[in-house]
Design an enzyme around this catalytic site. Structure first.
Site, mmCIF file in Angstrom:
data_model
loop_
_atom_site.group_PDB
_atom_site.id
_atom_site.type_symbol
_atom_site.label_atom_id
_atom_site.label_comp_id
_atom_site.label_asym_id
_atom_site.label_seq_id
_atom_site.Cartn_x
_atom_site.Cartn_y
_atom_site.Cartn_z
ATOM 1 N N LYS A 147 -14.277 23.444 29.006
ATOM 2 C CA LYS A 147 -14.972 22.203 29.382
ATOM 3 C C LYS A 147 -14.798 21.897 30.871
ATOM 4 C CE LYS A 147 -12.489 19.684 26.559
ATOM 5 N NZ LYS A 147 -11.608 20.731 25.993
ATOM 6 N N ARG A 159 -13.010 11.617 21.884
ATOM 7 C CA ARG A 159 -12.285 12.563 21.038
ATOM 8 C C ARG A 159 -12.049 12.021 19.641
ATOM 9 N NH1 ARG A 159 -9.602 15.581 25.581
ATOM 10 N NH2 ARG A 159 -8.416 17.283 24.720
HETATM 11 P P1 ADP Z 1 -10.779 22.988 28.852
HETATM 12 O O1 ADP Z 1 -11.108 22.045 29.984
HETATM 13 O O2 ADP Z 1 -11.819 22.982 27.773
HETATM 14 O O3 ADP Z 1 -9.410 22.759 28.298
HETATM 15 P P2 ADP Z 1 -10.688 25.084 30.926
HETATM 16 O O4 ADP Z 1 -12.021 24.996 31.590
HETATM 17 O O5 ADP Z 1 -9.525 24.538 31.648
HETATM 18 O O6 ADP Z 1 -10.790 24.488 29.426
HETATM 19 O O7 ADP Z 1 -10.440 26.618 30.567
HETATM 20 C C1 ADP Z 1 -9.207 27.049 30.003
HETATM 21 C C2 ADP Z 1 -8.772 28.352 30.670
HETATM 22 O O8 ADP Z 1 -9.665 29.406 30.295
HETATM 23 C C3 ADP Z 1 -8.796 28.308 32.194
HETATM 24 O O9 ADP Z 1 -7.710 29.089 32.670
HETATM 25 C C4 ADP Z 1 -10.135 28.950 32.575
HETATM 26 O O10 ADP Z 1 -10.063 29.620 33.834
HETATM 27 C C5 ADP Z 1 -10.359 29.933 31.427
HETATM 28 N N1 ADP Z 1 -11.760 30.026 31.022
HETATM 29 C C6 ADP Z 1 -12.711 29.061 31.012
HETATM 30 N N2 ADP Z 1 -13.889 29.529 30.551
HETATM 31 C C7 ADP Z 1 -13.690 30.849 30.242
HETATM 32 C C8 ADP Z 1 -14.530 31.902 29.709
HETATM 33 N N3 ADP Z 1 -15.814 31.679 29.397
HETATM 34 N N4 ADP Z 1 -13.973 33.123 29.536
HETATM 35 C C9 ADP Z 1 -12.662 33.337 29.842
HETATM 36 N N5 ADP Z 1 -11.827 32.396 30.338
HETATM 37 C C10 ADP Z 1 -12.325 31.154 30.538
HETATM 38 P P1 ADP Z 2 -7.766 20.201 27.238
HETATM 39 O O1 ADP Z 2 -8.346 20.532 28.585
HETATM 40 O O2 ADP Z 2 -6.778 21.208 26.814
HETATM 41 O O3 ADP Z 2 -8.827 19.907 26.231
HETATM 42 P P2 ADP Z 2 -7.239 17.533 28.234
HETATM 43 O O4 ADP Z 2 -6.855 17.704 29.665
HETATM 44 O O5 ADP Z 2 -8.637 17.106 27.969
HETATM 45 O O6 ADP Z 2 -6.915 18.879 27.442
HETATM 46 O O7 ADP Z 2 -6.258 16.529 27.528
HETATM 47 C C1 ADP Z 2 -4.862 16.707 27.607
HETATM 48 C C2 ADP Z 2 -4.178 15.708 26.677
HETATM 49 O O8 ADP Z 2 -4.494 14.378 27.116
HETATM 50 C C3 ADP Z 2 -4.626 15.748 25.221
HETATM 51 O O9 ADP Z 2 -3.904 16.706 24.461
HETATM 52 C C4 ADP Z 2 -4.324 14.314 24.773
HETATM 53 O O10 ADP Z 2 -2.944 14.123 24.551
HETATM 54 C C5 ADP Z 2 -4.709 13.511 26.003
HETATM 55 N N1 ADP Z 2 -6.128 13.093 26.003
HETATM 56 C C6 ADP Z 2 -7.100 13.477 26.884
HETATM 57 N N2 ADP Z 2 -8.274 12.905 26.595
HETATM 58 C C7 ADP Z 2 -8.052 12.135 25.482
HETATM 59 C C8 ADP Z 2 -8.868 11.308 24.669
HETATM 60 N N3 ADP Z 2 -10.186 11.132 24.933
HETATM 61 N N4 ADP Z 2 -8.288 10.678 23.615
HETATM 62 C C9 ADP Z 2 -6.987 10.821 23.334
HETATM 63 N N5 ADP Z 2 -6.162 11.599 24.047
HETATM 64 C C10 ADP Z 2 -6.674 12.250 25.113
#
Ligand code: ADP
Ligand code: ADP
Ligand code: ZN
Length: 218
Positions: free
Chosen positions: A16, A91
């Site tokens: 994301k 969420r």
């Molecule tokens: P989110 O915001 O949903 O938690 P991230 O964008 O931070 O996810 O991505 C999680 C990890 O995976 C990061 O280290 C990112 O560089 C990597 N990543 C994101 N998209 C891809 C993809 N399509 N293929 C492989 N790795 C990815």
């Molecule tokens: P990811 O990139 O792995 O999806 P986020 O950075 O979005 O993780 O979120 C990290 C943590 O922050 C979550 O595991 C949760 O504890 C908290 N958090 C983020 N967004 C929300 C939300 N909309 N509602 C509740 N908790 C949240």
């Protein structure tokens, strides 16, 4: 064009943040990441940060009350008038209902809700390999996206990187459970409103971006 309001959904580590950063540049809209806002609050040691830290470290969801007031305040700021991409919010169903109410009050509509779908078994590797530039926040991955020049950020030239406290194999399980139990009911919620599109996030990041732009339009 101006005025796009988008929700990017998907499991933790699904991509994301990576996609939201690209989309905000392309469409001139702001990325609103509740995770980033909470981490900033934790780093600042604010009352919200103090409350949220333990919950985040356990991989559970922070209370709807905290999240909703954070977003309500953020969305009212002038840089959001031109559109925004919500990353990691809503969420839960109460968060989605609160967002609907907020947008109605502001006479705003959502354009699209896009789910970046990635199977669970991929996410542990995605999350445990994640790191970011400490200066500009650009995201990287041990296997999938190393800086072009080792140790130097492609975007800002920074040489310090950080890893999130909650990005470990134990916490991932709790975060995935929270996603399936508390967040996945939002898929039918937005499907019923005719807003939901699903894209396969289990592909190269550039391919995912191309698909996303196709869905979002010019
Ligand atoms: P989110 O915001 O949903 O938690 P991230 O964008 O931070 O996810 O991505 C999680 C990890 O995976 C990061 O280290 C990112 O560089 C990597 N990543 C994101 N998209 C891809 C993809 N399509 N293929 C492989 N790795 C990815
Ligand atoms: P990811 O990139 O792995 O999806 P986020 O950075 O979005 O993780 O979120 C990290 C943590 O922050 C979550 O595991 C949760 O504890 C908290 N958090 C983020 N967004 C929300 C939300 N909309 N509602 C509740 N908790 C949240
Ligand atoms: Zn950087």
């Amino acid at each position: 064009m101006a005025g796009k309001r988008i929700i990017l959904m998907g499991p933790p580590g699904g991509g994301k943040g990576t996609q939201a950063k690209r989309i905000q540049e392309r469409y001139g809209i702001v990325q609103l990441s509740t995770g980033d806002m909470l981490r900033a609050a934790v780093a600042a040691g604010s009352p919200v940060g103090k409350q949220a830290k333990a919950v985040m470290d356990a991989g559970k969801l922070v209370s709807d009350e905290i999240i909703i007031s954070m977003i309500a305040e953020r969305i009212s700021q002038p840089d959001c008038f031109n559109g925004f991409i919500l990353d990691g919010f809503p969420r839960t169903v109460p968060q989605a209902e609160a967002l609907d109410k907020l947008l109605t009050e502001k006479r705003m509509d959502l354009d699209k809700v896009v789910e970046v779908a990635v199977p669970d078994e991929r996410l542990i590797e995605r999350i445990t390999g994640r790191f970011t530039c400490a200066k500009c926040g650009e995201g990287y991955h041990d296997t999938f996206k190393q800086p072009k020049k080792p140790g130097v950020c492609d975007v800002c030239g920074g040489t310090e990187f950080s890893r999130r406290a909650d990005d470990n194999a134990e916490t991932v399980k709790a975060r995935l459970k929270a996603y399936h139990v508390q967040t996945s009911p939002l898929l039918p919620y937005y499907e019923k409103k005719g807003l939901l599109m699903v894209i396969d996030g289990d592909r190269d990041m550039d391919v995912v971006t191309t698909d996303l732009i196709k869905i979002l339009g010019a």
